[in-house]
Write a protein that holds these residues in place. Structure first.
Motif, PDB file in Angstrom:
ATOM      1  N   THR B  33     -15.379-119.684  38.130  1.00 53.53           N
ATOM      2  CA  THR B  33     -15.967-120.519  37.079  1.00 53.53           C
ATOM      3  C   THR B  33     -17.007-121.494  37.640  1.00 53.53           C
ATOM      4  OG1 THR B  33     -14.019-121.920  37.289  1.00 53.53           O
ATOM      5  CG2 THR B  33     -14.056-120.385  35.444  1.00 53.53           C
ATOM      6  N   ASP B  34     -16.782-122.025  38.858  1.00 53.89           N
ATOM      7  CA  ASP B  34     -17.760-122.981  39.394  1.00 53.89           C
ATOM      8  C   ASP B  34     -19.091-122.292  39.711  1.00 53.89           C
ATOM      9  OD1 ASP B  34     -16.573-121.604  41.479  1.00 53.89           O
ATOM     10  OD2 ASP B  34     -16.536-123.299  42.857  1.00 53.89           O
ATOM     11  N   VAL B  35     -19.010-121.051  40.205  1.00 54.00           N
ATOM     12  CA  VAL B  35     -20.241-120.319  40.506  1.00 54.00           C
ATOM     13  C   VAL B  35     -20.950-119.948  39.198  1.00 54.00           C
ATOM     14  CG1 VAL B  35     -21.208-118.229  41.559  1.00 54.00           C
ATOM     15  CG2 VAL B  35     -19.320-119.441  42.694  1.00 54.00           C
ATOM     16  N   ALA B  36     -20.175-119.482  38.222  1.00 48.59           N
ATOM     17  CA  ALA B  36     -20.766-119.107  36.926  1.00 48.59           C
ATOM     18  C   ALA B  36     -21.476-120.305  36.288  1.00 48.59           C
ATOM     19  CB  ALA B  36     -19.683-118.563  35.996  1.00 48.59           C
ATOM     20  N   ALA B  37     -20.818-121.461  36.340  1.00 54.72           N
ATOM     21  CA  ALA B  37     -21.411-122.666  35.744  1.00 54.72           C
ATOM     22  C   ALA B  37     -22.681-123.078  36.485  1.00 54.72           C
ATOM     23  CB  ALA B  37     -20.385-123.803  35.766  1.00 54.72           C
ATOM     24  N   ALA B  38     -22.637-122.980  37.823  1.00 50.53           N
ATOM     25  CA  ALA B  38     -23.805-123.350  38.616  1.00 50.53           C
ATOM     26  C   ALA B  38     -24.991-122.444  38.304  1.00 50.53           C
ATOM     27  CB  ALA B  38     -23.457-123.269  40.113  1.00 50.53           C
ATOM     28  N   VAL B  39     -24.708-121.149  38.167  1.00 51.95           N
ATOM     29  CA  VAL B  39     -25.773-120.190  37.873  1.00 51.95           C
ATOM     30  C   VAL B  39     -26.338-120.452  36.478  1.00 51.95           C
ATOM     31  CG1 VAL B  39     -26.235-117.743  37.390  1.00 51.95           C
ATOM     32  CG2 VAL B  39     -24.978-118.413  39.465  1.00 51.95           C
ATOM     33  N   ALA B  40     -25.456-120.707  35.511  1.00 56.44           N
ATOM     34  CA  ALA B  40     -25.904-120.955  34.138  1.00 56.44           C
ATOM     35  C   ALA B  40     -26.777-122.203  34.068  1.00 56.44           C
ATOM     36  CB  ALA B  40     -24.697-121.100  33.211  1.00 56.44           C
ATOM     37  N   ALA B  41     -26.420-123.201  34.878  1.00 59.84           N
ATOM     38  CA  ALA B  41     -27.134-124.488  34.834  1.00 59.84           C
ATOM     39  C   ALA B  41     -28.269-124.548  35.856  1.00 59.84           C
ATOM     40  CB  ALA B  41     -26.145-125.621  35.095  1.00 59.84           C
ATOM     41  N   PRO B  46     -23.243-126.550  43.840  1.00 58.89           N
ATOM     42  CA  PRO B  46     -21.906-125.959  44.007  1.00 58.89           C
ATOM     43  C   PRO B  46     -21.939-124.662  44.832  1.00 58.89           C
ATOM     44  CG  PRO B  46     -22.322-126.529  41.695  1.00 58.89           C
ATOM     45  CD  PRO B  46     -23.625-126.648  42.411  1.00 58.89           C
ATOM     46  N   VAL B  47     -23.032-123.914  44.717  1.00 57.25           N
ATOM     47  CA  VAL B  47     -23.165-122.672  45.489  1.00 57.25           C
ATOM     48  C   VAL B  47     -23.291-122.998  46.975  1.00 57.25           C
ATOM     49  CG1 VAL B  47     -24.546-120.583  45.824  1.00 57.25           C
ATOM     50  CG2 VAL B  47     -24.267-121.543  43.514  1.00 57.25           C
ATOM     51  N   ARG B  48     -24.109-123.993  47.269  1.00 61.71           N
ATOM     52  CA  ARG B  48     -24.266-124.424  48.666  1.00 61.71           C
ATOM     53  C   ARG B  48     -22.920-124.886  49.237  1.00 61.71           C
ATOM     54  NH1 ARG B  48     -29.141-128.046  47.337  1.00 61.71           N
ATOM     55  NH2 ARG B  48     -30.860-126.566  47.302  1.00 61.71           N
ATOM     56  N   PRO B  68     -23.486-108.336  36.917  1.00 56.48           N
ATOM     57  CA  PRO B  68     -24.657-107.596  36.400  1.00 56.48           C
ATOM     58  C   PRO B  68     -25.851-108.486  36.056  1.00 56.48           C
ATOM     59  CG  PRO B  68     -22.842-107.590  34.800  1.00 56.48           C
ATOM     60  CD  PRO B  68     -22.303-108.177  36.056  1.00 56.48           C
ATOM     61  N   LEU B  69     -25.614-109.770  35.788  1.00 59.15           N
ATOM     62  CA  LEU B  69     -26.706-110.698  35.448  1.00 59.15           C
ATOM     63  C   LEU B  69     -27.629-110.121  34.376  1.00 59.15           C
ATOM     64  CD1 LEU B  69     -28.015-112.372  38.765  1.00 59.15           C
ATOM     65  CD2 LEU B  69     -26.498-113.348  37.041  1.00 59.15           C
ATOM     66  N   THR B  70     -27.061-109.884  33.220  1.00 62.90           N
ATOM     67  CA  THR B  70     -27.863-109.274  32.156  1.00 62.90           C
ATOM     68  C   THR B  70     -28.973-110.200  31.654  1.00 62.90           C
ATOM     69  OG1 THR B  70     -26.056-109.923  30.701  1.00 62.90           O
ATOM     70  CG2 THR B  70     -26.160-107.611  31.306  1.00 62.90           C
ATOM     71  N   ARG B  71     -28.749-111.500  31.741  1.00 57.70           N
ATOM     72  CA  ARG B  71     -29.796-112.446  31.302  1.00 57.70           C
ATOM     73  C   ARG B  71     -30.450-113.104  32.506  1.00 57.70           C
ATOM     74  NH1 ARG B  71     -27.332-116.522  27.243  1.00 57.70           N
ATOM     75  NH2 ARG B  71     -29.500-117.211  27.263  1.00 57.70           N
ATOM     76  N   ARG B  74     -33.586-112.151  37.571  1.00 57.00           N
ATOM     77  CA  ARG B  74     -34.434-112.525  38.713  1.00 57.00           C
ATOM     78  C   ARG B  74     -34.234-113.979  39.113  1.00 57.00           C
ATOM     79  NH1 ARG B  74     -37.915-108.562  39.992  1.00 57.00           N
ATOM     80  NH2 ARG B  74     -38.140-106.896  38.457  1.00 57.00           N
ATOM     81  N   GLU B  75     -34.338-114.869  38.130  1.00 50.82           N
ATOM     82  CA  GLU B  75     -34.237-116.301  38.443  1.00 50.82           C
ATOM     83  C   GLU B  75     -32.849-116.644  38.973  1.00 50.82           C
ATOM     84  OE1 GLU B  75     -35.292-114.942  35.683  1.00 50.82           O
ATOM     85  OE2 GLU B  75     -36.910-116.064  34.712  1.00 50.82           O
ATOM     86  N   ARG B  76     -31.863-115.995  38.389  1.00 50.66           N
ATOM     87  CA  ARG B  76     -30.490-116.359  38.773  1.00 50.66           C
ATOM     88  C   ARG B  76     -30.139-115.837  40.165  1.00 50.66           C
ATOM     89  NH1 ARG B  76     -27.724-116.162  32.689  1.00 50.66           N
ATOM     90  NH2 ARG B  76     -28.296-118.337  32.324  1.00 50.66           N
ATOM     91  N   MET B  77     -30.539-114.603  40.448  1.00 45.92           N
ATOM     92  CA  MET B  77     -30.268-114.100  41.796  1.00 45.92           C
ATOM     93  C   MET B  77     -31.063-114.910  42.828  1.00 45.92           C
ATOM     94  SD  MET B  77     -28.510-112.156  43.744  1.00 45.92           S
ATOM     95  CE  MET B  77     -27.909-110.501  43.367  1.00 45.92           C
ATOM     96  N   GLN B  78     -32.300-115.287  42.437  1.00 46.57           N
ATOM     97  CA  GLN B  78     -33.108-116.117  43.335  1.00 46.57           C
ATOM     98  C   GLN B  78     -32.391-117.428  43.655  1.00 46.57           C
ATOM     99  OE1 GLN B  78     -37.058-116.909  41.816  1.00 46.57           O
ATOM    100  NE2 GLN B  78     -37.581-118.256  43.544  1.00 46.57           N
ATOM    101  N   LEU B  79     -31.844-118.034  42.622  1.00 46.18           N
ATOM    102  CA  LEU B  79     -31.093-119.277  42.830  1.00 46.18           C
ATOM    103  C   LEU B  79     -29.952-119.077  43.836  1.00 46.18           C
ATOM    104  CD1 LEU B  79     -30.189-122.250  41.413  1.00 46.18           C
ATOM    105  CD2 LEU B  79     -28.284-120.756  40.794  1.00 46.18           C
TER     106      LEU B  79
END
Lengths: 288, 288
Positions: B33-41, B46-48, B68-71, B74-79
């Protein structure tokens, strides 16, 4: 106890289809001060208590290591074997460098009505004194016997090739003497990992266990003494950690019997988890 | 950190002489959940923090599992890739079912100056969508790539023979596309031990790791995800116990990279003890 290890021993005698590694207690040994004192005083009570503790901790067989017993070997081995077999219904391994002590143990077990299928001699090797003094006991008492992969002068083989050659020589010496291959249990001899070549030897022991069936042209049971691996390491945590890493490797290599400190609860758990992973059946916590 | 895993990756690329199994963190995944929230925001902090915890716990590489990062793949994987590579100096594995996300991760790593030898794509299989959409990325970005032993319709092979056949097909598809065998890392796919055939599969996975070099006629690196073994087991103690029994078996079979929960301290200790036992050198606690 709810679990009859004899059935496993017998299944092993037929074929190696099951991977269920048998847990053998190495705890009952003369180097323990309480055991030494009990033997010196001819007092079976501490021996019985220890055997019961081992059984409760998960031992499925007990190695009775009397040491050489230079004084009164017959009476003392008799005491040990009687004390153990009176109180726990487990197969026993009679372990001594002294053929007189071994013979006394075998006689005592027979006198106590222990089935030959539940008694193992530990053990012989290619050393002439062992071939002459110990190996003949296997046929005479119709017992299983442990054969060590040691050179004729009693050393650990120098490398993988020599270990394989010793295995063939040992197997040949054993069968030429008229013995049944199903009664042989080969011990590849684990050495301390702190030895200069300790790592390499640890890997080679796994390899020889894995390759024995192909090398000898038939499945032959194997046993190994886990405590040897960590001899000389004082720190208990490190000792247990190394033992618990090597144990699953031995199990996966196909080891049939693991001689170990069954009073180390974590190691017993590791042994059970290992064989649960390698078992044939459907997953069940009961198999652990 | 004092330990450069790149050297190991490079040595592995040359030959399989060392048995030093690399510890890869599986912790950085979108299901947390912490990774998901960090990616969404779009918050890298938190990832670091998690990447640093993994490195401190003994990770020698980090799998970045973005899902899968459907949305906004690119930006999210880059993050994710930026956050990890900015703060820990470890090889990364870019893990997604979405080729767009994988490509974004590869581009980001290249932009950040990460050497191609330190980036792995996770991964392809014989599924047509993977062969067409993922495999070409390996050549295009000069990256290592994980290949799963799954059938063309995405299933776990039904038995040992099928698993071996899939390995040959996968290797053939990989090399026919002009790729370097030294850049391939095969994942034999560990399945939950609670599956009906879970035990058998656990044994077959060990067997395929052991036999791959002979089967393919050359050493090929292997990786396996340990957490899969205990999927569905709620009890944490049992989960850890089973994982710690299977881990040394995988190491002894010759596994090159273990994808695991590095925040489980006991499992990391088991991995280190395992490879210490299997290492070439003289015994030293430093090798653990």
């Amino acid at each position: 106890l709810g679990f009859d290890a004899t059935v496993l021993f017998q299944r092993r005698n037929i074929c190696k289809e099951s991977k269920r590694m048998i847990i053998v207690a190495d705890n009952l040994q003369i180097t323990r001060t309480d055991v030494a004192a009990a033997v010196a005083a001819f007092d079976p009570a501490p021996v019985r208590a220890l055997a019961r503790r081992c059984a409760a901790a998960g031992a499925e067989a007990v190695d009775i290591n009397s040491g050489p017993l230079t004084r009164r070997p017959r009476e003392r081995m008799q005491l040990l074997v009687e004390a153990v077999t009176e109180c726990v219904h487990l197969p026993i391994i009679i372990d001594s460098a002294n053929p007189k002590a071994l013979e006394a143990g075998l006689e005592t077990a027979a006198d106590m009505g222990t089935a030959a299928s539940r008694v193992t001699i530990n053990g012989f090797s290619l050393e002439p004194a062992k071939l002459d003094g110990v190996l003949p006991l296997a046929g005479r008492y119709d017992a299983d016997i442990v054969g060590y992969l040691l050179t004729p002068d009693g050393h650990v083989p120098a490398g993988a090739d020599e270990r394989m050659a010793v295995a063939v020589d040992l197997f040949t010496a054993y069968t030429r003497a008229g013995n049944d291959p199903a009664r042989l249990i080969i011990d590849p001899v684990i050495v301390p990992v702190t030895w200069q070549e300790g790592h390499r030897q640890a890997g080679e022991v796994l390899e020889v266990i894995r390759q024995l069936p192909q090398l000898l042209g038939m499945p032959v049971r194997t046993i190994a003494g886990l405590s040897n691996l960590t001899t000389g390491i004082r720190d208990r945590t490190r000792r247990s950690m190394l033992a618990r890493a090597y144990l699953p490797m031995l199990a996966a290599a196909g080891l049939d019997m693991i001689l170990m400190n069954v009073l180390d609860e974590k190691s017993v758990r590791s042994a059970r988890a290992s064989r649960m992973l390698l078992s044939d059946g459907i997953f069940s916590w009961n198999t652990m």
